[in-house]
Motif scaffolding. Structure first.
Motif, PDB file in Angstrom:
ATOM      1  N   GLU A 104      -1.256   9.795 -16.454  1.00 11.37           N
ATOM      2  CA  GLU A 104      -2.652   9.655 -16.030  1.00 11.37           C
ATOM      3  C   GLU A 104      -3.054   8.196 -15.950  1.00 11.37           C
ATOM      4  OE1 GLU A 104      -4.593  12.162 -18.907  1.00 11.37           O
ATOM      5  OE2 GLU A 104      -4.538  13.892 -17.570  1.00 11.37           O
ATOM      6  N   THR A 105      -2.583   7.389 -16.896  1.00  8.65           N
ATOM      7  CA  THR A 105      -2.860   5.955 -16.877  1.00  8.65           C
ATOM      8  C   THR A 105      -2.204   5.310 -15.660  1.00  8.65           C
ATOM      9  OG1 THR A 105      -2.966   5.922 -19.284  1.00  8.65           O
ATOM     10  CG2 THR A 105      -2.668   3.800 -18.191  1.00  8.65           C
ATOM     11  N   THR A 106      -0.962   5.694 -15.372  1.00  6.16           N
ATOM     12  CA  THR A 106      -0.246   5.163 -14.210  1.00  6.16           C
ATOM     13  C   THR A 106      -0.979   5.516 -12.923  1.00  6.16           C
ATOM     14  OG1 THR A 106       1.858   5.379 -15.371  1.00  6.16           O
ATOM     15  CG2 THR A 106       1.960   5.180 -12.981  1.00  6.16           C
ATOM     16  N   LEU A 107      -1.436   6.752 -12.826  1.00  5.28           N
ATOM     17  CA  LEU A 107      -2.173   7.175 -11.638  1.00  5.28           C
ATOM     18  C   LEU A 107      -3.469   6.379 -11.483  1.00  5.28           C
ATOM     19  CD1 LEU A 107      -2.485   9.124  -9.251  1.00  5.28           C
ATOM     20  CD2 LEU A 107      -3.580  10.725 -10.811  1.00  5.28           C
ATOM     21  N   LYS A 108      -4.191   6.199 -12.572  1.00  2.00           N
ATOM     22  CA  LYS A 108      -5.438   5.433 -12.528  1.00  2.00           C
ATOM     23  C   LYS A 108      -5.174   3.993 -12.096  1.00  2.00           C
ATOM     24  CE  LYS A 108      -9.261   3.856 -15.429  1.00  2.00           C
ATOM     25  NZ  LYS A 108      -9.104   2.459 -15.042  1.00  2.00           N
ATOM     26  N   ASN A 109      -4.134   3.388 -12.655  1.00  2.00           N
ATOM     27  CA  ASN A 109      -3.792   2.012 -12.291  1.00  2.00           C
ATOM     28  C   ASN A 109      -3.384   1.907 -10.825  1.00  2.00           C
ATOM     29  OD1 ASN A 109      -4.334   1.136 -14.879  1.00  2.00           O
ATOM     30  ND2 ASN A 109      -2.199   1.182 -15.534  1.00  2.00           N
ATOM     31  N   ARG A 117      -4.393   3.823  -8.374  1.00  5.30           N
ATOM     32  CA  ARG A 117      -5.610   3.943  -7.558  1.00  5.30           C
ATOM     33  C   ARG A 117      -6.410   2.645  -7.588  1.00  5.30           C
ATOM     34  NH1 ARG A 117      -7.497  10.067  -9.205  1.00  5.30           N
ATOM     35  NH2 ARG A 117      -6.024  11.123  -7.850  1.00  5.30           N
ATOM     36  N   ASP A 118      -6.522   2.042  -8.779  1.00  2.00           N
ATOM     37  CA  ASP A 118      -7.254   0.780  -8.890  1.00  2.00           C
ATOM     38  C   ASP A 118      -6.587  -0.303  -8.051  1.00  2.00           C
ATOM     39  OD1 ASP A 118      -9.007   2.023 -10.616  1.00  2.00           O
ATOM     40  OD2 ASP A 118      -8.155   1.129 -12.437  1.00  2.00           O
ATOM     41  N   ASN A 119      -5.258  -0.398  -8.130  1.00  4.31           N
ATOM     42  CA  ASN A 119      -4.533  -1.398  -7.341  1.00  4.31           C
ATOM     43  C   ASN A 119      -4.689  -1.140  -5.851  1.00  4.31           C
ATOM     44  OD1 ASN A 119      -3.617  -2.653  -9.669  1.00  4.31           O
ATOM     45  ND2 ASN A 119      -1.669  -1.564  -9.678  1.00  4.31           N
ATOM     46  N   PHE A 120      -4.666   0.113  -5.467  1.00  2.00           N
ATOM     47  CA  PHE A 120      -4.835   0.492  -4.063  1.00  2.00           C
ATOM     48  C   PHE A 120      -6.196   0.024  -3.555  1.00  2.00           C
ATOM     49  CE2 PHE A 120      -5.529   3.559  -0.588  1.00  2.00           C
ATOM     50  CZ  PHE A 120      -4.318   3.456   0.090  1.00  2.00           C
ATOM     51  N   LEU A 180       0.825  -1.208   0.000  1.00  4.05           N
ATOM     52  CA  LEU A 180       0.000   0.000   0.000  1.00  4.05           C
ATOM     53  C   LEU A 180       0.862   1.262   0.000  1.00  4.05           C
ATOM     54  CD1 LEU A 180      -2.879  -0.996   2.454  1.00  4.05           C
ATOM     55  CD2 LEU A 180      -3.021  -0.729  -0.013  1.00  4.05           C
ATOM     56  N   GLN A 181       1.937   1.241   0.756  1.00  4.09           N
ATOM     57  CA  GLN A 181       2.836   2.391   0.810  1.00  4.09           C
ATOM     58  C   GLN A 181       3.505   2.621  -0.543  1.00  4.09           C
ATOM     59  OE1 GLN A 181       6.016   2.061   3.652  1.00  4.09           O
ATOM     60  NE2 GLN A 181       6.497   4.239   3.558  1.00  4.09           N
ATOM     61  N   GLU A 182       3.960   1.565  -1.195  1.00  3.38           N
ATOM     62  CA  GLU A 182       4.589   1.690  -2.508  1.00  3.38           C
ATOM     63  C   GLU A 182       3.603   2.234  -3.548  1.00  3.38           C
ATOM     64  OE1 GLU A 182       6.424  -1.967  -3.735  1.00  3.38           O
ATOM     65  OE2 GLU A 182       7.651  -2.073  -1.933  1.00  3.38           O
ATOM     66  N   ILE A 183       2.396   1.723  -3.519  1.00  2.04           N
ATOM     67  CA  ILE A 183       1.379   2.191  -4.475  1.00  2.04           C
ATOM     68  C   ILE A 183       1.048   3.654  -4.214  1.00  2.04           C
ATOM     69  CG2 ILE A 183      -1.034   1.921  -5.163  1.00  2.04           C
ATOM     70  CD1 ILE A 183      -0.672  -1.111  -4.750  1.00  2.04           C
ATOM     71  N   GLU A 184       0.949   4.022  -2.942  1.00  2.00           N
ATOM     72  CA  GLU A 184       0.654   5.405  -2.592  1.00  2.00           C
ATOM     73  C   GLU A 184       1.778   6.343  -3.055  1.00  2.00           C
ATOM     74  OE1 GLU A 184      -0.649   8.079   1.292  1.00  2.00           O
ATOM     75  OE2 GLU A 184       0.055   6.029   1.563  1.00  2.00           O
ATOM     76  N   GLN A 185       3.024   5.910  -2.889  1.00  2.00           N
ATOM     77  CA  GLN A 185       4.157   6.719  -3.338  1.00  2.00           C
ATOM     78  C   GLN A 185       4.139   6.888  -4.857  1.00  2.00           C
ATOM     79  OE1 GLN A 185       7.546   4.646  -1.771  1.00  2.00           O
ATOM     80  NE2 GLN A 185       7.472   5.716   0.200  1.00  2.00           N
ATOM     81  N   PHE A 196       3.766  10.441  -6.768  1.00  2.00           N
ATOM     82  CA  PHE A 196       4.760  10.854  -7.761  1.00  2.00           C
ATOM     83  C   PHE A 196       4.081  11.154  -9.096  1.00  2.00           C
ATOM     84  CE2 PHE A 196       7.732   9.774 -11.188  1.00  2.00           C
ATOM     85  CZ  PHE A 196       8.739  10.691 -10.922  1.00  2.00           C
ATOM     86  N   SER A 197       3.148  10.305  -9.490  1.00  2.00           N
ATOM     87  CA  SER A 197       2.436  10.522 -10.752  1.00  2.00           C
ATOM     88  C   SER A 197       1.650  11.828 -10.718  1.00  2.00           C
ATOM     89  CB  SER A 197       1.487   9.362 -11.055  1.00  2.00           C
ATOM     90  OG  SER A 197       2.222   8.188 -11.329  1.00  2.00           O
ATOM     91  N   GLN A 198       1.000  12.124  -9.599  1.00  2.00           N
ATOM     92  CA  GLN A 198       0.240  13.372  -9.473  1.00  2.00           C
ATOM     93  C   GLN A 198       1.159  14.585  -9.601  1.00  2.00           C
ATOM     94  OE1 GLN A 198      -1.760  12.715  -5.692  1.00  2.00           O
ATOM     95  NE2 GLN A 198      -3.740  12.618  -6.734  1.00  2.00           N
ATOM     96  N   GLN A 199       2.325  14.527  -8.978  1.00  2.00           N
ATOM     97  CA  GLN A 199       3.270  15.632  -9.073  1.00  2.00           C
ATOM     98  C   GLN A 199       3.749  15.812 -10.513  1.00  2.00           C
ATOM     99  OE1 GLN A 199       6.261  14.399  -6.301  1.00  2.00           O
ATOM    100  NE2 GLN A 199       5.221  15.299  -4.529  1.00  2.00           N
TER     101      GLN A 199
END
Length: 121
Positions: A101-106, A108-111, A12-17, A21-24
């Motif tokens: 954007e795709t990375t961020l969506k993925n 969030r989905d994984n989270f 969860l921590q890795e996905i959140e990071q 990063f993707s949002q930034q």
């Protein structure tokens, strides 16, 4: 098979990071796209002004602290080349934005999937 709490927390921590990063990066890329659009507009205005000049008009370009007499056709060619470069840069930035954007969506989905799997066990 349940995932141990430590492993789940680490995932969860890795996905959140990754999502952070993707949002930034998305914010930076959007700012770069805006800057390129502004440059493109300035280039378009300059090209319009140069095109409206008579062919025998003296045109000067700034080089450092001085101005150099440049033939009009060379100025038009330089402006056209810069326009092509800006289009290419903008296209590359849009591709990068789509990827982020795709990375961020993925992420969030994984989270969400991990949270749902963790709540079931």
């Amino acid at each position: 098979m349940a995932i141990p709490n430590e492993a789940l927390a680490k995932l969860l921590q890795e996905i959140e990071q990754k999502a952070t990063f993707s949002q930034q990066q998305i914010g930076l890329v959007k700012a770069q796209i805006t800057a390129k659009a502004r440059e493109q507009r300035m280039l378009q205005l300059t090209t319009t002004e140069v095109d409206s000049l008579p062919t025998d008009t003296r045109v000067y370009e700034g080089v450092g602290k001085m101005f150099v007499l440049t033939p009009t056709h060379e100025v038009k060619q330089r402006l056209a080349n810069e326009g092509e470069e800006l289009k290419s840069d903008t296209t590359n930035l849009e591709k990068k934005l789509h990827y982020l954007e795709t990375t961020l969506k993925n992420s969030r989905d994984n989270f969400e999937q991990l949270l749902q799997a963790g709540s079931r066990s």
